[in-house]
Design a protein around this motif. Structure first.
Motif, mmCIF file in Angstrom:
data_model
loop_
_atom_site.group_PDB
_atom_site.id
_atom_site.type_symbol
_atom_site.label_atom_id
_atom_site.label_comp_id
_atom_site.label_asym_id
_atom_site.label_seq_id
_atom_site.Cartn_x
_atom_site.Cartn_y
_atom_site.Cartn_z
ATOM 1 N N LEU A 165 39.314 54.391 41.458
ATOM 2 C CA LEU A 165 40.860 53.900 41.185
ATOM 3 C C LEU A 165 41.162 54.494 39.822
ATOM 4 N N GLN A 166 42.192 55.314 39.711
ATOM 5 C CA GLN A 166 42.982 55.960 38.459
ATOM 6 C C GLN A 166 44.148 55.190 38.286
ATOM 7 N N TYR A 167 44.407 55.284 36.911
ATOM 8 C CA TYR A 167 45.696 54.749 36.605
ATOM 9 C C TYR A 167 46.652 55.718 35.975
ATOM 10 N N THR B 277 34.835 38.201 38.014
ATOM 11 C CA THR B 277 36.205 38.095 38.044
ATOM 12 C C THR B 277 36.135 37.017 39.232
ATOM 13 N N ASN C 193 33.908 43.222 38.619
ATOM 14 C CA ASN C 193 34.689 42.548 39.828
ATOM 15 C C ASN C 193 33.940 41.316 40.480
ATOM 16 N N GLY D 224 42.973 41.585 37.700
ATOM 17 C CA GLY D 224 42.207 41.128 39.081
ATOM 18 C C GLY D 224 42.092 39.654 39.202
ATOM 19 N N GLY D 225 41.625 39.015 40.021
ATOM 20 C CA GLY D 225 41.094 37.781 40.147
ATOM 21 C C GLY D 225 42.319 36.936 40.351
ATOM 22 N N ALA E 286 34.619 44.548 45.681
ATOM 23 C CA ALA E 286 36.020 44.895 45.386
ATOM 24 C C ALA E 286 36.889 43.776 45.126
ATOM 25 N N ARG E 287 36.597 42.740 45.526
ATOM 26 C CA ARG E 287 37.710 41.546 45.385
ATOM 27 C C ARG E 287 38.205 41.196 43.985
ATOM 28 N N GLY E 288 37.361 41.413 42.986
ATOM 29 C CA GLY E 288 37.706 41.114 41.734
ATOM 30 C C GLY E 288 38.307 42.265 41.099
ATOM 31 N N SER E 289 38.707 43.264 41.591
ATOM 32 C CA SER E 289 38.937 44.393 40.909
ATOM 33 C C SER E 289 40.032 44.488 40.173
ATOM 34 N N LEU E 290 40.408 45.370 39.301
ATOM 35 C CA LEU E 290 41.632 45.517 38.420
ATOM 36 C C LEU E 290 42.573 45.845 39.647
ATOM 37 N N LEU F 36 40.336 49.247 28.774
ATOM 38 C CA LEU F 36 41.162 49.814 29.854
ATOM 39 C C LEU F 36 42.011 48.401 30.364
ATOM 40 N N GLN F 37 41.384 47.399 30.158
ATOM 41 C CA GLN F 37 42.301 46.004 30.591
ATOM 42 C C GLN F 37 43.388 46.097 29.668
ATOM 43 N N VAL G 285 39.179 50.860 46.342
ATOM 44 C CA VAL G 285 37.572 50.770 45.731
ATOM 45 C C VAL G 285 36.541 50.915 46.878
#
Lengths: 616, 616
Positions: A541-543, B250, B247, A151-152, A432-436, A14-15, A240
């Motif tokens: 979360l969807q892309y 990250t 997450n 993210g990040g 949630a902070r490091g999420s994609l 996914l990444q 998230v």
């Protein structure tokens, strides 16, 4: 450790897919020719603070707004910037990592290279500490490859949040001079952008040629004003968290025996809690702004929750989900006063063990009433901005504890006859902070990065990149730059919620507007949310497919597009001027004069009246 | 409250999309004709327990495996079930909600109606309590519409987990008789399926015509044996938790100053922790099985973590992510012994306040050494299965506390010269449970529901629906049914980890196999995970594009497909029989005899040797 920064890394499927995603640019930024149109000189929204701000920022206050338009735009006095000399730009992450931060750097790099391949982008390693120490990494396509849409802040890292003391400002100035930077881009929130404005003023004063540019990136979503509709990261964080909150709602509805108390991020403002509520429809949310405005005590709120529990029990419902922001604890007037006493004693060097004995009688009574785990947490040293260590104070557990005690009391007294109240507590602070980043945050950050470059190309100093009309598709977004000083306010009310230094102009966290449409939407639905379990599950979360292009509810319901409306007003004024040219009829002139006199009078009265409060 | 069940509800865009998703069926279940092939009579994997099991389950032990094959399959003695009388089936959720549970009901309903539109499916409202009280809701297409592919158990709800006491069994029997049920389908984990087997035996004994069918649904993933590769819900839980863990990774890498201790679900077994580690590559995981097998104390583990922190500090790394299952605390031998003493005293009615004084000297010493918050949590009453209240015991905080103390000690002694150790703790227990199910769980649950129907159509009692070869695409999945009794074991080791009632046959939670391939994969990578920060971010659960069809790593690396291999063996045996027919040459017979004699001898020796331990 430095060698770890910017290295390529293995990505999940996914990444990888996301790393190939190419955000769209609004029409005005496509191609290599961009028109800049300068609007009227800006003023701070709060006229009574304007004088203080202009005195503190003599060189950077009152600069005009800059609108970026497509090269074909028919605006007579817009400039086309055709020459793009090679520039050297530094970029630094300031403050907490926020999903989308990497895309600001990508957008900035892309714009730099498109306009002059010889331009150089230097990333400072490890945040402001890296800036002071002049530790840099040249940002290249290769370096960016595995960080696009990710993210990040780990491409560059981050450390301290401040560029404020004389030593820090001097170190930043030395770094910019030594590295021959044409511009320094600061990625951060309210505090970091205040520092950016101060740095811009100092650089101008000391004739340092480096221009300072700010980018609004903060997951709390509290850098909001007439120019800035939302911040990079806020959309992802809310999505998230809403996913997790909905999971808990589904859980509550399946087991039907627990009340879940969930504490969310949001120190000075409850934007995350409000947005998550509008996305996932939990039974209750307690906004710090509501509590502060109504001067409710923690016992009032406890009783409100107990009444809700009791009303639901009468419908045979023994489950529920209640949200609260981490800043809530400071919004209870009596707890805030207690915290002020504790912090004052701590600053006097009184050890935590001895504080209880030195509190005023009423503060001591409140303190002793609280359960031991909270007492310990309240005794922690305050943070650098004088607020309590909010991430460490388990307000959700305190409320659950007080509600349980009150429900037991009501049971004993026979006023409550339902089943036993059971609570489970959560803190959704760091998950949630490091999420994609969401698609919105990817796009928003990338475009802001581009605008960052155009600010530099236009030679502007002390500006923030802004995008408005965000609730519409990318091709309708308006690109602009506003002087950071125009977003400042001056606090005059003493030690309020937040306790900032008196009289010093700064960006302040925008709190939830209790007169705004988002809050109104919440109020309209609150009874339904409370009683009917109309939980909504936006899902992960969807892309791709439904939900991938969803935007924050609070972004969509507010009448924002301030920049668009400012432009519209200017068009009206221009039209009046073109109709009422010398030579027009007496009647037209008479009508115009009468109408405009009335407009100016109304506006003068309104401006004077609104002087005392900050409208955003 | 009953009127709330099964009502249509508003779905988000993503939920709507998902509600239209139609899982695929393996070829053998497509169309309306299915062949059933009965294999050899089954035996429990543990031969020494077999006698006890057969004595407890005289009517349902030793039944054959049933394979469901496509109608065109060339298996000579397979039966085609052509007549599908209308049947009345009841279905009940037992135990904790697990993502995908609704799809079992959907699949079951679909299969019932396809084979005879007059068949009726009754859902029991509020779990086993609803069964006892005969509270039902007829499951229809309309009722299912907004629950297809959705998380939670809120279509029917759930309450208690047990159908075990004489009263409960009688109530269940009365309900099945009163409602004229041809079958009762129980959706649940280890405990609920043990109850299902007992119910099947009791029903058979009492000549109740209702057949009992079990479906393996449990998010812990510990209902695993030779017939069952994974459970409905496990895939989703691991994906959502891996999203959150990534997450946090990250985040750790961006801020570079915290160690995150994350406690995950997993009471008796650490499957979730293992799978999440293989998906997201945190720095460390502490599996309860490893600790129990090596008899490591909590101080050993503390030192191991401290050594890791120190080794990372030497590389200038001050961040990290450490996972642990909630069951870890009981796997420390000394803590387990302490808990046993506490629980024994609680059962004697000693109040929590007086327990400390009555502990044995060593237990008391350990107890007093522990920080107060953990002492309070250890004093909680044990759960109904005699284990501690694991969701309430903050083992992650305890370990963080002990590691911090030890690092401070090392700093004082001068053996550690790095920066101060800082920890942040998380419990990811409930956030994932109500999630929208992953595609895999949607498919797996839906197909299991269909198999449930075919078990009923074949008139089988005390069987569990099984699907194997799951790591391959749906069209390669093998559909079968296995007697639940064949999955049972008998505990003989006294109060071990889990303390079940001695000698009573039951399904037991399968722990992580320390000789298995998944654990081997972890071991091979553990140094790299620990030192190199090769964090992997699978991202949020997707329903389209890369990652949407990803399966659990532990499912894919193990040589499972036990059913496939059983069939292969039978083919070999059939082939030998067909080659060595009367009339074959002396040489062929001689070779066959010699080879088979050797095979049977090896297998006899191996079966006897493995008798003492449970291989799964």
């Amino acid at each position: 450790m430095d060698s770890d920064y910017g290295i390529a890394r293995e990505l999940s499927d996914l990444q990888k897919l996301r790393s190939h995603y190419q955000p769209e640019l609004p029409p005005c930024l496509q191609g290599t020719t961009v028109r800049v149109h300068f609007g009227d000189a800006t003023a701070a929204a709060d006229p009574t603070g304007a004088h203080t701000i202009s005195r503190s920022f003599p060189l950077t206050y009152g600069q005009p707004l800059a609108h970026f338009l497509r090269s074909t735009a028919k605006v007579p006095d817009a400039q086309i910037i055709t020459e793009h000399a090679a520039v050297r730009v530094g970029v630094v992450f300031c403050g907490r990592q926020s999903p989308g931060g990497h895309n600001v750097i990508w957008g900035l790099h892309e714009a730099l290279k498109v306009h002059n391949p010889k331009s150089v982008l230097l990333g400072f390693l490890g945040g402001s500490d890296g800036l002071f120490a002049q530790k840099t990494l040249e940002v290249t396509d290769e370096v960016l490859a595995t960080y696009k849409n990710q993210g990040g802040y780990d491409l560059l890292g981050r450390t301290k949040d401040q560029i404020r003391t004389i030593e820090q400002v001097n170190a930043a100035l030395n770094a910019c001079t030594a590295l021959k930077l044409d511009a320094l881009v600061i990625i951060g929130g309210v505090t970091s952008n205040t520092d950016a404005a101060q740095l811009a003023e100092t650089f101008a004063e000391r004739k340092c040629p480096t221009k300072v540019v700010g980018i609004p990136v903060t997951l709390n979503g509290d850098l909001r004003n007439q120019f800035v509709e939302t911040n990079v990261g806020f959309d992802t964080i809310c999505k998230v968290n809403s996913q997790l909150i909905s999971n808990v709602c589904t859980d509550a509805l399946s087991a039907e025996k627990y009340y879940y108390f969930i504490r969310l991020m949001g120190r000075k403002a409850s934007h995350v809690a409000l947005e998550c509520t509008l996305q996932s429809h939990p039974n209750m949310v307690i906004l710090a702004e509501e509590v502060a405005a109504s001067k409710l005590t923690i016992f009032d709120i406890t009783n409100q929750i107990c009444d809700a529990v009791q009303a639901r029990a009468e419908q045979d419902k023994y489950h529920g989900v209640i949200l609260l922001p981490e800043g809530l604890i400071e919004s209870f007037p009596e707890v805030f006063a207690l915290l002020q006493e504790i912090h004052a004693l701590l600053r006097q060097g009184v050890s935590a063990d001895n504080i209880s004995a030195q509190l005023s009688p009423w503060a001591s009574a409140l303190f002793e009433f609280l359960p031991p785990f909270i007492r310990k947490q309240l005794l922690l040293h305050p943070e650098s901005d004088d607020s309590a260590q909010l991430s460490q104070i388990e307000t959700e557990k305190l409320l659950a504890h007080l509600v349980e005690a009150e429900m037991n009391k009501r049971t004993k007294e026979g006023t409550y006859k339902g089943k036993k109240f059971n609570a489970i507590c959560h803190f959704f602070g760091y998950q949630a902070r490091g999420s994609l980043p969401s698609k919105f945050d990817c796009d928003y950050a990338y475009v802001l990065g581009h605008i960052g470059y155009h600010i530099i190309a236009a030679g502007l100093n002390g500006y923030m990149a802004t995008l408005t009309n965000l609730k519409n598709p990318v091709n309708k977004w308006r690109c602009a730059a506003a002087p950071i000083t125009a977003m400042m306010t001056v606090k005059r009310y003493g030690r309020g919620h937040g306790a900032s230094i008196l009289g010093k102009p700064a960006l302040h966290p925008a709190t939830v507007d209790l007169k705004g449409k988002s809050y109104e939407l919440l109020r309209q639905n609150s009874t339904k949310f409370l009683m009917d379990d109309v939980y909504r599950n936006p899902g992960p979360l969807q892309y791709d497919g439904p939900g991938a292009d969803a935007k924050a509810v609070t972004l969509c319901v507010e009448d924002q597009d301030y920049m668009g409306r400012i432009k519209l007003l200017q068009e009206h004024l221009d039209k009046v001027r073109s109709i009422v040219k010398p030579g027009c009829s007496q009647d037209v002139l008479k009508a115009a004069l009468s109408a405009m006199a009335s407009v100016t009078e109304i506006l003068s009265v309104m401006s004077a009246a609104s002087g005392g409060s900050t409208p955003f």
